[in-house]
Write a protein that holds these residues in place. Structure first.
Motif, mmCIF file in Angstrom:
data_model
loop_
_atom_site.group_PDB
_atom_site.id
_atom_site.type_symbol
_atom_site.label_atom_id
_atom_site.label_comp_id
_atom_site.label_asym_id
_atom_site.label_seq_id
_atom_site.Cartn_x
_atom_site.Cartn_y
_atom_site.Cartn_z
ATOM 1 N N ILE A 15 0.833 -1.203 0.000
ATOM 2 C CA ILE A 15 0.000 0.000 0.000
ATOM 3 C C ILE A 15 0.871 1.258 0.000
ATOM 4 O O ILE A 15 0.641 2.194 -0.768
ATOM 5 N N LEU A 16 1.883 1.275 0.862
ATOM 6 C CA LEU A 16 2.750 2.457 0.944
ATOM 7 C C LEU A 16 3.505 2.703 -0.359
ATOM 8 O O LEU A 16 3.641 3.854 -0.789
ATOM 9 N N ALA A 17 3.978 1.642 -1.001
ATOM 10 C CA ALA A 17 4.697 1.794 -2.262
ATOM 11 C C ALA A 17 3.773 2.326 -3.358
ATOM 12 O O ALA A 17 4.157 3.222 -4.126
ATOM 13 N N ALA A 18 2.565 1.792 -3.425
ATOM 14 C CA ALA A 18 1.630 2.224 -4.470
ATOM 15 C C ALA A 18 1.196 3.672 -4.265
ATOM 16 O O ALA A 18 1.223 4.486 -5.193
ATOM 17 N N VAL A 19 0.804 4.005 -3.055
ATOM 18 C CA VAL A 19 0.322 5.357 -2.776
ATOM 19 C C VAL A 19 1.476 6.358 -2.839
ATOM 20 O O VAL A 19 1.327 7.456 -3.387
ATOM 21 N N GLY A 21 4.259 6.163 -4.618
ATOM 22 C CA GLY A 21 4.618 6.376 -6.015
ATOM 23 C C GLY A 21 3.607 7.243 -6.745
ATOM 24 O O GLY A 21 3.974 8.118 -7.540
ATOM 25 N N ALA A 22 2.334 7.008 -6.468
ATOM 26 C CA ALA A 22 1.284 7.804 -7.111
ATOM 27 C C ALA A 22 1.353 9.259 -6.664
ATOM 28 O O ALA A 22 1.221 10.177 -7.486
ATOM 29 N N LEU A 23 1.561 9.482 -5.380
ATOM 30 C CA LEU A 23 1.632 10.857 -4.885
ATOM 31 C C LEU A 23 2.857 11.594 -5.424
ATOM 32 O O LEU A 23 2.788 12.793 -5.706
ATOM 33 N N THR A 24 3.951 10.870 -5.585
ATOM 34 C CA THR A 24 5.153 11.475 -6.165
ATOM 35 C C THR A 24 4.874 11.968 -7.581
ATOM 36 O O THR A 24 5.242 13.085 -7.948
ATOM 37 N N PHE A 26 1.898 12.596 -8.867
ATOM 38 C CA PHE A 26 0.807 13.571 -8.843
ATOM 39 C C PHE A 26 1.298 14.970 -8.475
ATOM 40 O O PHE A 26 0.841 15.972 -9.025
ATOM 41 N N PHE A 27 2.242 15.032 -7.528
ATOM 42 C CA PHE A 27 2.704 16.326 -7.028
ATOM 43 C C PHE A 27 4.083 16.728 -7.544
ATOM 44 O O PHE A 27 4.736 17.592 -6.956
ATOM 45 N N ASP A 28 4.544 16.155 -8.654
ATOM 46 C CA ASP A 28 5.876 16.495 -9.147
ATOM 47 C C ASP A 28 5.912 17.796 -9.941
ATOM 48 O O ASP A 28 6.971 18.241 -10.356
ATOM 49 N N GLY A 29 4.782 18.418 -10.164
ATOM 50 C CA GLY A 29 4.744 19.700 -10.859
ATOM 51 C C GLY A 29 4.780 19.592 -12.369
ATOM 52 O O GLY A 29 4.830 20.609 -13.050
ATOM 53 N N LYS A 30 4.765 18.389 -12.885
ATOM 54 C CA LYS A 30 4.781 18.187 -14.334
ATOM 55 C C LYS A 30 3.407 17.691 -14.787
ATOM 56 O O LYS A 30 2.980 16.609 -14.397
ATOM 57 N N PRO A 31 2.717 18.461 -15.605
ATOM 58 C CA PRO A 31 1.374 18.041 -16.023
ATOM 59 C C PRO A 31 1.371 16.803 -16.913
ATOM 60 O O PRO A 31 0.354 16.134 -17.033
ATOM 61 N N GLU A 32 2.509 16.463 -17.513
ATOM 62 C CA GLU A 32 2.541 15.300 -18.398
ATOM 63 C C GLU A 32 2.710 13.971 -17.657
ATOM 64 O O GLU A 32 2.577 12.907 -18.245
ATOM 65 N N ASN A 34 1.232 11.583 -14.802
ATOM 66 C CA ASN A 34 0.067 11.296 -13.959
ATOM 67 C C ASN A 34 0.115 9.843 -13.526
ATOM 68 O O ASN A 34 0.505 8.970 -14.306
ATOM 69 N N PRO A 35 -0.302 9.570 -12.301
ATOM 70 C CA PRO A 35 -0.324 8.179 -11.853
ATOM 71 C C PRO A 35 -1.417 7.392 -12.576
ATOM 72 O O PRO A 35 -2.431 7.955 -12.988
ATOM 73 N N ASP A 36 -1.198 6.113 -12.719
ATOM 74 C CA ASP A 36 -2.223 5.226 -13.257
ATOM 75 C C ASP A 36 -3.061 4.757 -12.075
ATOM 76 O O ASP A 36 -2.684 3.843 -11.337
ATOM 77 N N TRP A 37 -4.198 5.408 -11.869
ATOM 78 C CA TRP A 37 -5.017 5.159 -10.688
ATOM 79 C C TRP A 37 -5.576 3.738 -10.647
ATOM 80 O O TRP A 37 -5.813 3.196 -9.575
#
Length: 66
Positions: A15-19, A21-24, A26-32, A34-37
């Motif tokens: 769970i921690l690895a998935a969330v 990685g997704a948050l990284t 999502f919040f990296d400042g690059k619009p291109e 996006n996490p694969d939800w």
């Protein structure tokens, strides 16, 4: 004492690895990027399954099953 600690730790790690990685992504400042939800949700569900699973070396009596 935590019963089935091995599967619980594996579930929390999943769970921690998935969330994380997704948050990284999502919040990296690059619009291109996006996490694969779909993958994140699947990993979280898998992690929850591991948390509620019983370790192979735990007996039914130790796990509280009757």
């Amino acid at each position: 004492k935590m019963k089935s600690w091995k599967t619980t730790v594996a579930g929390l790690g999943t769970i921690l690895a998935a969330v994380g990685g997704a948050l990284t992504l999502f919040f990296d400042g690059k619009p291109e990027t996006n996490p694969d939800w779909t993958i994140v949700i699947a990993a979280v569900i898998t992690g929850l399954g591991l948390i509620f699973a019983r370790d192979n070396n735990d007996t039914s009596k130790n796990a509280g099953a009757k």
